[in-house]
Design a protein around this motif. Sequence first.
Motif, mmCIF file in Angstrom:
data_model
loop_
_atom_site.group_PDB
_atom_site.id
_atom_site.type_symbol
_atom_site.label_atom_id
_atom_site.label_comp_id
_atom_site.label_asym_id
_atom_site.label_seq_id
_atom_site.Cartn_x
_atom_site.Cartn_y
_atom_site.Cartn_z
ATOM 1 N N LEU A 104 -2.255 39.227 -8.891
ATOM 2 C CA LEU A 104 -2.363 40.050 -10.090
ATOM 3 C C LEU A 104 -3.612 39.679 -10.881
ATOM 4 N N PHE A 105 -3.829 40.399 -11.986
ATOM 5 C CA PHE A 105 -5.064 40.269 -12.755
ATOM 6 C C PHE A 105 -4.737 40.080 -14.235
ATOM 7 N N SER A 106 -5.783 39.824 -15.036
ATOM 8 C CA SER A 106 -5.556 39.539 -16.463
ATOM 9 C C SER A 106 -6.178 40.583 -17.385
ATOM 10 N N ARG A 119 -7.769 37.442 -26.514
ATOM 11 C CA ARG A 119 -7.204 36.234 -25.917
ATOM 12 C C ARG A 119 -5.685 36.153 -26.098
ATOM 13 N N GLU A 120 -5.217 36.283 -27.312
ATOM 14 C CA GLU A 120 -3.796 36.103 -27.571
ATOM 15 C C GLU A 120 -2.952 37.152 -26.860
ATOM 16 N N GLU A 121 -3.434 38.390 -26.836
ATOM 17 C CA GLU A 121 -2.683 39.446 -26.161
ATOM 18 C C GLU A 121 -2.639 39.202 -24.656
ATOM 19 N N VAL A 122 -3.763 38.784 -24.083
ATOM 20 C CA VAL A 122 -3.792 38.487 -22.647
ATOM 21 C C VAL A 122 -2.821 37.364 -22.313
ATOM 22 N N LEU A 123 -2.888 36.267 -23.052
ATOM 23 C CA LEU A 123 -2.021 35.123 -22.755
ATOM 24 C C LEU A 123 -0.545 35.473 -22.940
ATOM 25 N N CYS A 124 -0.252 36.287 -23.940
ATOM 26 C CA CYS A 124 1.127 36.723 -24.157
ATOM 27 C C CYS A 124 1.624 37.531 -22.960
ATOM 28 N N CYS A 156 -10.422 31.747 -16.531
ATOM 29 C CA CYS A 156 -9.351 31.607 -15.537
ATOM 30 C C CYS A 156 -8.538 30.351 -15.822
ATOM 31 N N VAL A 157 -9.235 29.236 -16.025
ATOM 32 C CA VAL A 157 -8.552 27.971 -16.279
ATOM 33 C C VAL A 157 -7.772 28.038 -17.584
ATOM 34 N N GLU A 158 -8.329 28.711 -18.579
ATOM 35 C CA GLU A 158 -7.623 28.866 -19.851
ATOM 36 C C GLU A 158 -6.266 29.538 -19.640
ATOM 37 N N ILE A 159 -6.237 30.593 -18.843
ATOM 38 C CA ILE A 159 -4.981 31.279 -18.552
ATOM 39 C C ILE A 159 -4.029 30.349 -17.821
ATOM 40 N N LEU A 160 -4.519 29.697 -16.790
ATOM 41 C CA LEU A 160 -3.674 28.875 -15.937
ATOM 42 C C LEU A 160 -3.110 27.665 -16.672
ATOM 43 N N LYS A 161 -3.866 27.137 -17.621
ATOM 44 C CA LYS A 161 -3.380 26.028 -18.431
ATOM 45 C C LYS A 161 -2.386 26.489 -19.487
ATOM 46 N N SER A 162 -2.552 27.708 -19.967
ATOM 47 C CA SER A 162 -1.755 28.184 -21.099
ATOM 48 C C SER A 162 -0.381 28.690 -20.701
ATOM 49 N N VAL A 163 -0.299 29.344 -19.528
ATOM 50 C CA VAL A 163 0.965 29.968 -19.120
ATOM 51 C C VAL A 163 1.938 28.897 -18.640
ATOM 52 N N GLN A 164 3.103 28.893 -19.197
ATOM 53 C CA GLN A 164 4.123 27.902 -18.882
ATOM 54 C C GLN A 164 5.087 28.435 -17.819
#
Length: 288
Positions: A104-106, A119-124, A156-164
């Motif tokens: 999938l994509f972001s 940023r916040e909407e993507v991570l959410c 990419c790393v920001e997403i991967l670190k942020s998503v729990q």
Amino acid sequence: MSRFILSAFADEISAQLDRQMDVLEELDIHHIELRGIDGKNVADYTLDEIDGVFARMQARGFQTSAVGSPIGKVDIREPFEEHLEKFKHVLALAQRLHAPYIRLFSFFIPEGEQPQAYREEVLCRMQLLADAAKGSGVTLLHENERYIYGDVPERCVEILKSVQGGNLFATYDPANFVHCHVRNYPHAYEMMRPYVRYLHMKDAVYEENAARTLDMGFQNIGDVHRAPGEGEGQIAQVLRAFWESGYEGFLTLEPHLSADPAVDGPEQFRRAYGALMKVLDQIGAKAG
């Protein structure tokens, strides 16, 4: 011990699944990352229809390496609820296909705007996707791609670190980093390696004024892609680094050498396969 397991975006061979499998059998490839099946995107199949696809693949000894979904390949400003429901359907398809992964994509960022504004909407949204997949037995793989939030290694790393939740990792695509004018080795590789569970194999040359195309497959690809090792993706360095790091997983060929598989898909796919085998031989790696 390192291991590259070959797979393919077989819709670049032909729109028709039977023809896809014919060519893959010639090349001794027995996994498919399903995206286009008999002229229709995998996400548009019903569960009953996908059961039929799975039966046809099983009958010929093929397995699904991943579902190459279009999830997240939409404008970040579009409402999310319907897209989330589409993802849940894709998740059910993946389970029917016994697929270990969904690509999938972001989300596409509006042209001319700063990614950080979203940023916040993507991570959410990425967290909601991960939450929906929890307990499914399917791992999600974020692919780096032009024009989405996760286009460069840092985001990419920001997403991967942020998503729990521990069920979101990365697909690494060297050509897509080239499109973003990012150096694959060592820069992107070193940042991404801890998160990578899957490799896409295509190469490209950078084109500063490449058209912005928000397609769901590989149409309108232009003349920027190359066979593996023949572009600017530093394919040999990247594959050597993954091999020496002990990577065990899929290496999925996605050549993007032809926008019209009906014309020369099998020929171009065979050419890309030969180029990839040459690179693997040069670095002393094997694939099967």
